[in-house]
Design a protein around this motif. Structure first.
Motif, PDB file in Angstrom:
ATOM      1  N   TRP A  23       0.921  -1.294   0.087  1.00 14.14           N
ATOM      2  CA  TRP A  23       0.085   0.091  -0.114  1.00 14.14           C
ATOM      3  C   TRP A  23       0.986   1.104   0.084  1.00 14.14           C
ATOM      4  CZ3 TRP A  23      -4.853  -1.046  -1.116  1.00 14.14           C
ATOM      5  CH2 TRP A  23      -5.374  -2.153  -0.518  1.00 14.14           C
ATOM      6  N   ALA A  24       0.403   2.333  -0.532  1.00 10.98           N
ATOM      7  CA  ALA A  24       1.212   3.639  -0.598  1.00 10.98           C
ATOM      8  C   ALA A  24      -0.201   4.549   0.127  1.00 10.98           C
ATOM      9  CB  ALA A  24       1.320   3.985  -2.190  1.00 10.98           C
ATOM     10  N   ALA A  25       0.466   5.212   0.855  1.00  8.84           N
ATOM     11  CA  ALA A  25      -0.397   6.387   1.694  1.00  8.84           C
ATOM     12  C   ALA A  25      -0.016   7.646   1.447  1.00  8.84           C
ATOM     13  CB  ALA A  25      -0.364   6.074   3.188  1.00  8.84           C
ATOM     14  N   PHE A  26      -1.026   8.579   1.352  1.00  8.77           N
ATOM     15  CA  PHE A  26      -0.689   9.770   0.843  1.00  8.77           C
ATOM     16  C   PHE A  26      -1.628  10.722   1.586  1.00  8.77           C
ATOM     17  CE2 PHE A  26       0.183   7.393  -3.192  1.00  8.77           C
ATOM     18  CZ  PHE A  26       1.267   8.026  -3.049  1.00  8.77           C
ATOM     19  N   TYR A  27      -1.209  12.116   2.160  1.00  4.19           N
ATOM     20  CA  TYR A  27      -1.915  13.126   2.575  1.00  4.19           C
ATOM     21  C   TYR A  27      -2.657  13.870   1.667  1.00  4.19           C
ATOM     22  CZ  TYR A  27       0.520  11.974   6.975  1.00  4.19           C
ATOM     23  OH  TYR A  27       0.967  11.178   8.005  1.00  4.19           O
ATOM     24  N   VAL A  28      -3.773  14.119   1.645  1.00  2.00           N
ATOM     25  CA  VAL A  28      -4.692  15.260   0.552  1.00  2.00           C
ATOM     26  C   VAL A  28      -4.851  16.172   1.144  1.00  2.00           C
ATOM     27  CG1 VAL A  28      -6.406  15.226  -1.073  1.00  2.00           C
ATOM     28  CG2 VAL A  28      -5.807  12.978  -0.381  1.00  2.00           C
ATOM     29  N   GLY A  29      -4.140  17.421   0.434  1.00  2.00           N
ATOM     30  CA  GLY A  29      -4.367  18.728   0.749  1.00  2.00           C
ATOM     31  C   GLY A  29      -5.820  19.223   0.609  1.00  2.00           C
ATOM     32  N   GLN A  30      -5.958  20.470   0.957  1.00  3.46           N
ATOM     33  CA  GLN A  30      -7.370  21.098   0.743  1.00  3.46           C
ATOM     34  C   GLN A  30      -7.576  21.484  -0.669  1.00  3.46           C
ATOM     35  OE1 GLN A  30      -7.765  24.490   3.383  1.00  3.46           O
ATOM     36  NE2 GLN A  30      -8.529  23.169   5.106  1.00  3.46           N
ATOM     37  N   ASP A  31      -6.502  21.702  -1.449  1.00  6.73           N
ATOM     38  CA  ASP A  31      -6.186  21.802  -2.845  1.00  6.73           C
ATOM     39  C   ASP A  31      -6.202  20.604  -3.790  1.00  6.73           C
ATOM     40  OD1 ASP A  31      -3.714  20.856  -2.216  1.00  6.73           O
ATOM     41  OD2 ASP A  31      -2.673  22.562  -2.991  1.00  6.73           O
ATOM     42  N   GLY A  32      -6.432  19.704  -3.045  1.00  5.95           N
ATOM     43  CA  GLY A  32      -6.309  18.505  -3.828  1.00  5.95           C
ATOM     44  C   GLY A  32      -5.055  17.702  -4.112  1.00  5.95           C
ATOM     45  N   LYS A  33      -3.877  18.458  -3.913  1.00  6.89           N
ATOM     46  CA  LYS A  33      -2.762  17.822  -4.247  1.00  6.89           C
ATOM     47  C   LYS A  33      -2.301  16.911  -2.999  1.00  6.89           C
ATOM     48  CE  LYS A  33      -0.660  21.489  -6.750  1.00  6.89           C
ATOM     49  NZ  LYS A  33       0.306  22.731  -6.852  1.00  6.89           N
ATOM     50  N   ARG A  34      -1.656  16.066  -3.301  1.00  7.30           N
ATOM     51  CA  ARG A  34      -1.267  14.814  -2.438  1.00  7.30           C
ATOM     52  C   ARG A  34       0.188  14.716  -2.230  1.00  7.30           C
ATOM     53  NH1 ARG A  34      -2.752   9.281  -5.547  1.00  7.30           N
ATOM     54  NH2 ARG A  34      -1.340   9.564  -7.209  1.00  7.30           N
ATOM     55  N   ARG A  35       0.536  14.386  -0.645  1.00  5.91           N
ATOM     56  CA  ARG A  35       1.884  14.073  -0.501  1.00  5.91           C
ATOM     57  C   ARG A  35       2.389  12.625   0.034  1.00  5.91           C
ATOM     58  NH1 ARG A  35       3.495  15.209   4.706  1.00  5.91           N
ATOM     59  NH2 ARG A  35       1.953  16.455   5.851  1.00  5.91           N
ATOM     60  N   ARG A  36       3.166  12.347  -0.190  1.00 10.13           N
ATOM     61  CA  ARG A  36       3.474  10.742   0.546  1.00 10.13           C
ATOM     62  C   ARG A  36       3.404  11.034   2.163  1.00 10.13           C
ATOM     63  NH1 ARG A  36       4.749   5.767  -2.132  1.00 10.13           N
ATOM     64  NH2 ARG A  36       4.938   4.354  -0.564  1.00 10.13           N
ATOM     65  N   ALA A  37       2.803  10.084   2.702  1.00 12.18           N
ATOM     66  CA  ALA A  37       2.512   9.916   4.001  1.00 12.18           C
ATOM     67  C   ALA A  37       3.701   9.615   4.769  1.00 12.18           C
ATOM     68  CB  ALA A  37       1.293   8.954   4.455  1.00 12.18           C
ATOM     69  N   ASP A  38       3.927   9.650   5.896  1.00  8.60           N
ATOM     70  CA  ASP A  38       5.083   9.354   6.590  1.00  8.60           C
ATOM     71  C   ASP A  38       4.906   8.043   7.631  1.00  8.60           C
ATOM     72  OD1 ASP A  38       3.501  10.536   8.400  1.00  8.60           O
ATOM     73  OD2 ASP A  38       4.806  12.006   9.299  1.00  8.60           O
ATOM     74  N   PHE A  39       4.033   7.144   6.893  1.00  2.00           N
ATOM     75  CA  PHE A  39       3.885   5.885   7.605  1.00  2.00           C
ATOM     76  C   PHE A  39       3.698   4.766   6.776  1.00  2.00           C
ATOM     77  CE2 PHE A  39      -0.180   7.783   7.105  1.00  2.00           C
ATOM     78  CZ  PHE A  39      -1.133   6.651   6.645  1.00  2.00           C
ATOM     79  N   GLN A  40       3.957   3.579   6.960  1.00  2.00           N
ATOM     80  CA  GLN A  40       3.454   2.401   6.056  1.00  2.00           C
ATOM     81  C   GLN A  40       2.395   1.683   6.305  1.00  2.00           C
ATOM     82  OE1 GLN A  40       7.004   0.684   4.484  1.00  2.00           O
ATOM     83  NE2 GLN A  40       8.122   2.389   4.202  1.00  2.00           N
ATOM     84  N   ILE A  41       1.709   1.030   5.321  1.00  2.00           N
ATOM     85  CA  ILE A  41       0.623   0.120   5.614  1.00  2.00           C
ATOM     86  C   ILE A  41       1.266  -1.432   5.225  1.00  2.00           C
ATOM     87  CG2 ILE A  41      -1.478  -0.599   5.341  1.00  2.00           C
ATOM     88  CD1 ILE A  41      -2.022   2.231   4.813  1.00  2.00           C
ATOM     89  N   PRO A  42       1.309  -2.294   6.056  1.00  2.00           N
ATOM     90  CA  PRO A  42       1.731  -3.847   5.611  1.00  2.00           C
ATOM     91  C   PRO A  42       0.984  -4.210   4.286  1.00  2.00           C
ATOM     92  CG  PRO A  42       1.641  -4.020   7.954  1.00  2.00           C
ATOM     93  CD  PRO A  42       0.867  -2.345   7.397  1.00  2.00           C
ATOM     94  N   GLY A  43       1.470  -4.828   3.354  1.00  2.00           N
ATOM     95  CA  GLY A  43       0.882  -5.642   2.398  1.00  2.00           C
ATOM     96  C   GLY A  43      -0.287  -6.443   2.826  1.00  2.00           C
ATOM     97  N   SER A  44      -0.093  -7.005   3.778  1.00  2.00           N
ATOM     98  CA  SER A  44      -0.695  -8.165   4.406  1.00  2.00           C
ATOM     99  C   SER A  44      -2.351  -7.662   4.793  1.00  2.00           C
ATOM    100  CB  SER A  44      -0.242  -8.794   5.525  1.00  2.00           C
ATOM    101  OG  SER A  44      -0.048  -8.031   6.759  1.00  2.00           O
ATOM    102  N   ILE A  45      -2.338  -6.386   4.884  1.00  2.00           N
ATOM    103  CA  ILE A  45      -3.792  -5.637   5.351  1.00  2.00           C
ATOM    104  C   ILE A  45      -4.594  -5.550   3.913  1.00  2.00           C
ATOM    105  CG2 ILE A  45      -5.000  -3.791   5.884  1.00  2.00           C
ATOM    106  CD1 ILE A  45      -3.299  -4.892   8.197  1.00  2.00           C
ATOM    107  N   ASP A  46      -5.950  -6.130   4.069  1.00  3.51           N
ATOM    108  CA  ASP A  46      -6.869  -6.261   3.011  1.00  3.51           C
ATOM    109  C   ASP A  46      -7.366  -4.673   2.884  1.00  3.51           C
ATOM    110  OD1 ASP A  46      -6.515  -8.936   2.161  1.00  3.51           O
ATOM    111  OD2 ASP A  46      -8.059  -9.691   3.833  1.00  3.51           O
TER     112      ASP A  46
END
Length: 80
Positions: A23-46
């Motif tokens: 999984w890739a996680a992103f924060y979404v700003g009020q303007d709709g732009k996104r930036r990479r989040a500073d945490f990871q989600i394991p691939g084992s999570i559905d």
């Protein structure tokens, strides 16, 4: 690749999408732009477990006004 997931995580909008590593996680700003989040989600999570995972990870940000993680509908365009 599957459709991205959009969540309101205790007031912060996050976009989660499948990646080669899980999984890739992103924060979404009020303007709709996104930036990479500073945490990871394991691939084992559905996909259907993402809201609970985010709730467990960020539960300290909960408040009476925002007691849980909420899946959001809508356009998740690239916003880059």
């Amino acid at each position: 690749m599957s459709q991205p997931f959009l969540f309101d995580v205790f007031g912060r909008i996050m976009l989660i999408e499948a990646s080669e590593d899980g999984w890739a996680a992103f924060y979404v700003g009020q303007d709709g732009k996104r930036r990479r989040a500073d945490f990871q989600i394991p691939g084992s999570i559905d996909g259907d477990e993402l809201a609970q995972y985010l709730d467990d990870l960020f539960h300290e940000d909960a408040s009476p006004a925002r007691p849980s993680v909420v899946p959001l509908p809508g356009d998740t365009g690239d916003g880059n």
